[in-house]
Design a protein around this motif. Structure first.
Motif, PDB file in Angstrom:
ATOM      1  N   TYR A   1      49.722   2.364 -40.719  1.00 51.91           N
ATOM      2  CA  TYR A   1      48.950   1.256 -40.168  1.00 51.91           C
ATOM      3  C   TYR A   1      48.663   0.266 -41.286  1.00 51.91           C
ATOM      4  O   TYR A   1      48.217   0.657 -42.368  1.00 51.91           O
ATOM      5  CB  TYR A   1      47.629   1.753 -39.563  1.00 51.91           C
TER       6      TYR A   1
ATOM      7  N   GLY B   1      54.264  -4.915 -38.874  1.00 53.03           N
ATOM      8  CA  GLY B   1      54.687  -3.761 -38.082  1.00 53.03           C
ATOM      9  C   GLY B   1      56.171  -3.505 -38.273  1.00 53.03           C
ATOM     10  O   GLY B   1      56.935  -3.490 -37.317  1.00 53.03           O
TER      11      GLY B   1
ATOM     12  N   ASN C   1      52.461   0.396 -37.339  1.00 55.94           N
ATOM     13  CA  ASN C   1      51.616  -0.513 -36.559  1.00 55.94           C
ATOM     14  C   ASN C   1      50.943  -1.502 -37.500  1.00 55.94           C
ATOM     15  O   ASN C   1      50.140  -1.099 -38.347  1.00 55.94           O
ATOM     16  CB  ASN C   1      50.544   0.267 -35.788  1.00 55.94           C
TER      17      ASN C   1
ATOM     18  N   GLY D   1      53.843  -4.743 -33.864  1.00 57.26           N
ATOM     19  CA  GLY D   1      53.113  -5.728 -34.643  1.00 57.26           C
ATOM     20  C   GLY D   1      52.346  -6.700 -33.773  1.00 57.26           C
ATOM     21  O   GLY D   1      52.745  -6.987 -32.647  1.00 57.26           O
TER      22      GLY D   1
END
Length: 87
Positions: free
Chosen positions: A19, A38, A42, A71
């Motif tokens: 992330y 992304g 993520n 993304g």
């Protein structure tokens, strides 16, 4: 703030399952290379307030680059995303 000195990729959430988050709410951020929000994980890029993000000529912004990449790019308020490559 400036990222990259050349054509390399600048990635938020590079690896699968990762992330990445970046907020630009003031000042100017320039990516001297491709920016991938992304890439395989993520990623979120928030641009707001008086924040400016530049992606110069010959570089490209990508949202959700690879098969597992997700993304989001949010531009709100007076935030600006400049991309000058017409290709």
């Amino acid at each position: 703030m400036t990222f990259g000195a050349g054509p390399e990729d600048n990635r938020l959430a590079n690896a699968g399952g990762s992330y990445g988050y970046m907020s630009v709410s003031g000042g100017t951020t320039t990516f001297n290379g491709n920016v991938q929000v992304g890439a395989s994980g993520n990623g979120v890029l928030d641009i707001s307030g008086s924040g400016i993000v530049n992606v110069p000529v010959a570089n490209f912004p990508v949202v959700g680059r690879f098969g597992t990449g997700i993304g989001v790019v949010n531009v709100g308020g007076n935030g600006i995303l400049n991309h000058s490559n017409a290709g």
